[in-house]
Scaffold this motif. Sequence first.
Motif, PDB file in Angstrom:
ATOM      1  N   VAL A 194     -59.291  45.604 -56.181  1.00 61.20           N
ATOM      2  CA  VAL A 194     -59.305  45.288 -57.796  1.00 61.20           C
ATOM      3  C   VAL A 194     -57.382  45.986 -58.530  1.00 61.20           C
ATOM      4  N   ALA A 195     -57.645  45.167 -59.097  1.00 56.76           N
ATOM      5  CA  ALA A 195     -55.565  45.478 -59.489  1.00 56.76           C
ATOM      6  C   ALA A 195     -56.189  46.834 -60.736  1.00 56.76           C
ATOM      7  N   ARG A 196     -55.454  47.671 -61.591  1.00 58.35           N
ATOM      8  CA  ARG A 196     -55.836  48.222 -62.371  1.00 58.35           C
ATOM      9  C   ARG A 196     -55.444  47.708 -63.363  1.00 58.35           C
ATOM     10  N   SER A 213     -65.703  43.142 -61.399  1.00 53.69           N
ATOM     11  CA  SER A 213     -64.469  43.518 -61.225  1.00 53.69           C
ATOM     12  C   SER A 213     -63.391  42.096 -60.346  1.00 53.69           C
ATOM     13  N   CYS A 214     -63.861  41.213 -59.633  1.00 52.17           N
ATOM     14  CA  CYS A 214     -63.065  40.533 -59.312  1.00 52.17           C
ATOM     15  C   CYS A 214     -62.538  39.107 -59.631  1.00 52.17           C
ATOM     16  N   ASP A 217     -59.962  40.657 -61.533  1.00 52.63           N
ATOM     17  CA  ASP A 217     -59.169  41.003 -60.969  1.00 52.63           C
ATOM     18  C   ASP A 217     -58.038  38.950 -60.731  1.00 52.63           C
ATOM     19  N   GLY A 222     -57.055  43.864 -64.926  1.00 51.34           N
ATOM     20  CA  GLY A 222     -57.653  44.952 -63.796  1.00 51.34           C
ATOM     21  C   GLY A 222     -58.849  45.726 -64.643  1.00 51.34           C
ATOM     22  N   THR A 447     -61.488  39.921 -53.880  1.00 54.37           N
ATOM     23  CA  THR A 447     -60.143  39.206 -54.449  1.00 54.37           C
ATOM     24  C   THR A 447     -58.935  39.542 -52.813  1.00 54.37           C
TER      25      THR A 447
END
Length: 499
Positions: A194-196, A213-214, A217, A222, A447
């Motif tokens: 996942v992106a920060r 979290s997905c 993203d 993020g 993701t």
Amino acid sequence: MIALDTTVLIARVLPRLYRDSVALMALASATEKRAGVVRVGAVMATPGNIEILERSGMRPADLAVAPDDLVLVVRAVDADVADEALDAAEAGLTAAEVSGGARTEQEPQTISEGLALDDGLTVATISTPGTYAPAVAEQALRHGLHVFCFSDNVSIADEVRLKALAVERGLLLMGPDCGTAILDGVPLGFANVVARGSVAIVAASGTGAQEISCLLDVAGCGVSQLIGVGGRDLTSTVGGVMTDLALDMVSADSATDVVVLVSKPPAPEVAERLLARLATLGKPVVACLLGLEDSDGPVVVRGTLEGGAIAAAELAGHPLTVDQPGSAPAVRAVTGTVLGLYTGGTLASEAKIILGRAGVHPEILDLGDDEYTAGRPHPMIDPTERSSRVVQAGSRADVGVLLVDLVLGHGASADPGTPLADAARAARAAAAADGRDLVVVGSVCGTVGDPQDIEAQRALLRAAGVVLFPTNAAAARYAAACATTAPLGALTSTSKEHA
């Protein structure tokens, strides 16, 4: 399917040889794919693990072991196949120097030895059998290390004691039985790429944290941190002590703007105290507590993972839309119940809650539960057992809707979509041959950065006739609509849970 009474069961004991549970699950999965092999067990010979082998019919009558032995067990079509499989498994385990007939391990065997190689280490990951995990966790904590404890079967008394020690030292004890974490961008356990970003997740739930979290993203906001605390942290016995410490850390984290707490329903008294605490955290907070009613009081509360992700994304300034108007497939009226065959426990719980609210009484199985993983890898690592059950569902006249998940990311199978797609195709064909319509519906938790290629995995499932949705909650709502012949929109809450 091979009848067990026509097979042979052979064990091999490797004295005083240790491998962690993640490595052993992967080894068992690889060995089980050999021709003629029915089932494989690869475990440390603790009393708990031997009992699991016994319950699952994988303990030979003459097995004699000590707790620090490693035992390999193979059920196969004949003794030659079993012996060859055991040889291959042992070769994979003992890639270490042999000197004078004794095995010499190449990796550090204690916390002290590991720190001697690199004194800058800050986190210890533990996946030993639960019998040994507390001692290793205590060593790590006393050496000033945060702990990610993947091990299960740790007593709750040990959990309470170790978390008290961790809090005293200002250290995280993630677990026991913690499946997912992302610390400063570094994934641990089952975690997705996942992106920060600016949203921190504190989770007493593994696949629940993955789903949120997905979705974050997808929204483009993020994750700053994802701290798992173990599924028992919010019980009345543990009292949420590690959740409190994790909340302290993310509230002080300059990279975090929004906080999400995700859990299956906590103990009522713990929930009441936590909600009061969250109201004074100093940052926008979403309490995603499965099964609770949505509310927008001092703390935003959402009762589904989907609702929690939507609320968090909105607070972070990245609105998330999961249901596109007019994009949902037509509801197909079916006869029979809804059967859920899940690899993710929290996803299974979310589906059961949503179906129950719609008046549907489904049969939902969490195939990652200890009851189903006795002596075999978790279904997120090896999808074989779940796929077998999917095929069998096609012959069940009482099943009208089959609800499934597919979880991608680090630690998961390299290609979970192919066996699930093959199984879904076979199940639908079996139902059709019997004059029935079997609706297979699901979602993919992952993701675009995950190693399995999420679009390729989705394409495999769609080609097999699986009706896919962007979230597990949306898939469960569609399953409910098919089972009740209600319009899909009628099952969508008007609250912000499904906005």
